[in-house]
Design a protein around this motif. Structure first.
Motif, short mmCIF file in Angstrom:
data_model
loop_
_atom_site.label_atom_id
_atom_site.label_comp_id
_atom_site.label_asym_id
_atom_site.label_seq_id
_atom_site.Cartn_x
_atom_site.Cartn_y
_atom_site.Cartn_z
N MET A 50 56.31 55.55 23.24
CA MET A 50 57.10 54.49 22.66
C MET A 50 57.76 53.64 23.76
SD MET A 50 57.95 53.29 19.80
CE MET A 50 59.13 52.24 19.07
N TYR A 51 58.25 54.30 24.80
CA TYR A 51 58.90 53.57 25.89
C TYR A 51 57.92 52.73 26.69
CZ TYR A 51 63.15 56.14 24.95
OH TYR A 51 64.26 56.65 24.34
N LYS A 52 56.66 53.15 26.75
CA LYS A 52 55.65 52.36 27.46
C LYS A 52 55.40 51.04 26.72
CE LYS A 52 53.18 56.14 29.64
NZ LYS A 52 51.88 56.83 29.78
N ILE A 53 55.35 51.10 25.40
CA ILE A 53 55.15 49.89 24.62
C ILE A 53 56.36 48.96 24.76
CG2 ILE A 53 54.87 49.00 22.27
CD1 ILE A 53 53.36 51.59 21.63
N LEU A 54 57.55 49.54 24.68
CA LEU A 54 58.77 48.75 24.83
C LEU A 54 58.84 48.11 26.22
CD1 LEU A 54 61.49 47.91 23.60
CD2 LEU A 54 62.45 50.00 24.58
N HIS A 55 58.50 48.86 27.24
CA HIS A 55 58.51 48.34 28.60
C HIS A 55 57.49 47.21 28.76
CE1 HIS A 55 59.09 48.20 32.88
NE2 HIS A 55 57.79 48.42 33.09
N PHE A 56 56.30 47.38 28.14
CA PHE A 56 55.27 46.35 28.22
C PHE A 56 55.77 45.03 27.61
CE2 PHE A 56 51.77 44.05 26.18
CZ PHE A 56 50.98 43.78 27.29
N PHE A 57 56.37 45.10 26.41
CA PHE A 57 56.86 43.88 25.76
C PHE A 57 58.05 43.28 26.50
CE2 PHE A 57 54.58 45.36 21.91
CZ PHE A 57 53.78 44.24 21.77
N GLU A 58 58.89 44.12 27.09
CA GLU A 58 59.99 43.58 27.87
C GLU A 58 59.49 42.87 29.13
OE1 GLU A 58 62.64 46.76 28.70
OE2 GLU A 58 63.62 46.66 26.73
N LYS A 59 58.44 43.41 29.72
CA LYS A 59 57.92 42.83 30.95
C LYS A 59 57.09 41.58 30.71
CE LYS A 59 55.39 44.08 35.11
NZ LYS A 59 54.63 45.11 35.78
N HIS A 60 56.26 41.58 29.66
CA HIS A 60 55.32 40.48 29.47
C HIS A 60 55.65 39.57 28.30
CE1 HIS A 60 52.63 42.11 32.47
NE2 HIS A 60 52.70 43.29 31.88
N GLY A 61 56.37 40.03 27.32
CA GLY A 61 56.54 39.26 26.10
C GLY A 61 57.82 38.47 26.00
N PHE A 62 58.84 38.85 26.71
CA PHE A 62 60.13 38.21 26.53
C PHE A 62 60.38 37.06 27.49
CE2 PHE A 62 61.53 42.49 24.79
CZ PHE A 62 61.28 42.10 23.50
N PHE A 63 59.37 36.63 28.18
CA PHE A 63 59.52 35.50 29.10
C PHE A 63 59.04 34.20 28.48
CE2 PHE A 63 59.32 39.05 32.19
CZ PHE A 63 60.56 38.88 32.74
N VAL A 64 58.87 34.18 27.17
CA VAL A 64 58.38 32.98 26.50
C VAL A 64 59.38 31.84 26.64
CG1 VAL A 64 57.71 32.00 24.28
CG2 VAL A 64 56.97 34.30 24.90
N ALA A 65 60.64 32.12 26.36
CA ALA A 65 61.66 31.08 26.42
C ALA A 65 61.85 30.59 27.86
CB ALA A 65 62.98 31.59 25.87
N SER A 66 61.82 31.48 28.80
CA SER A 66 62.03 31.05 30.19
C SER A 66 60.83 30.25 30.71
CB SER A 66 62.30 32.25 31.09
OG SER A 66 61.20 33.13 31.09
N ARG A 67 59.62 30.63 30.32
CA ARG A 67 58.45 29.86 30.74
C ARG A 67 58.45 28.48 30.11
NH1 ARG A 67 53.63 34.32 30.24
NH2 ARG A 67 54.39 35.71 31.88
N LEU A 68 58.79 28.42 28.83
CA LEU A 68 58.86 27.13 28.15
C LEU A 68 59.96 26.26 28.73
CD1 LEU A 68 57.68 25.45 25.84
CD2 LEU A 68 59.37 26.49 24.34
N ALA A 69 61.08 26.88 29.08
CA ALA A 69 62.19 26.13 29.68
C ALA A 69 61.80 25.61 31.06
CB ALA A 69 63.42 27.04 29.78
N ASP A 70 61.06 26.39 31.83
CA ASP A 70 60.61 25.92 33.13
C ASP A 70 59.68 24.72 33.00
OD1 ASP A 70 62.05 27.79 34.51
OD2 ASP A 70 60.38 29.22 34.66
N ARG A 71 58.80 24.75 32.01
CA ARG A 71 57.89 23.63 31.81
C ARG A 71 58.62 22.37 31.36
NH1 ARG A 71 51.82 24.35 30.76
NH2 ARG A 71 51.51 26.25 31.95
N LEU A 72 59.67 22.55 30.52
CA LEU A 72 60.40 21.41 30.00
C LEU A 72 61.53 20.96 30.92
CD1 LEU A 72 60.66 22.43 26.26
CD2 LEU A 72 59.13 20.76 27.26
N GLY A 73 61.85 21.77 31.92
CA GLY A 73 62.93 21.43 32.84
C GLY A 73 64.30 21.66 32.23
N MET A 74 64.43 22.68 31.41
CA MET A 74 65.69 22.99 30.73
C MET A 74 66.14 24.39 31.10
SD MET A 74 64.58 21.71 26.93
CE MET A 74 66.12 22.09 26.19
N ARG A 75 67.28 24.78 30.59
CA ARG A 75 67.74 26.16 30.75
C ARG A 75 67.14 27.02 29.64
NH1 ARG A 75 74.17 25.30 31.72
NH2 ARG A 75 73.99 24.25 33.73
N ALA A 76 66.92 28.29 29.96
CA ALA A 76 66.33 29.20 28.98
C ALA A 76 67.27 29.46 27.81
CB ALA A 76 65.95 30.51 29.65
#
Length: 72
Positions: free
Chosen positions: A1-27
């Motif tokens: 269970m912790y491996k799945i949680l760690h995977f989503f924390e590492k790869h899935g939760f950067f959507v807002a920050s990546r989108l903010a970087d592309r738009l030039g805004m804060r996350a």
């Protein structure tokens, strides 16, 4: 269970920050935008449902077919 949680924390939760970087805004602004949009869409759906229910009830009260004068 912790491996799945760690995977989503590492790869899935950067959507807002990546989108903010592309738009030039804060996350945080992007995250707040998504939160506000989700509340607005839920509220609009519920408001539309209540409006239609009210209109249907009003239609039934106005256009009720009465068979005689004594049905008033």
């Amino acid at each position: 269970m912790y491996k799945i949680l760690h995977f989503f924390e590492k790869h899935g939760f950067f959507v807002a920050s990546r989108l903010a970087d592309r738009l030039g805004m804060r996350a945080t602004q992007v995250r707040l935008f998504f939160v506000y949009i989700s509340f607005i869409t839920v509220g609009l759906g519920f408001g539309l449902y209540l409006t239609l229910a009210f209109l249907l009830k009003l239609k039934d009260m106005v256009y009720t077919k009465r068979s005689s004068v004594f049905d008033l």
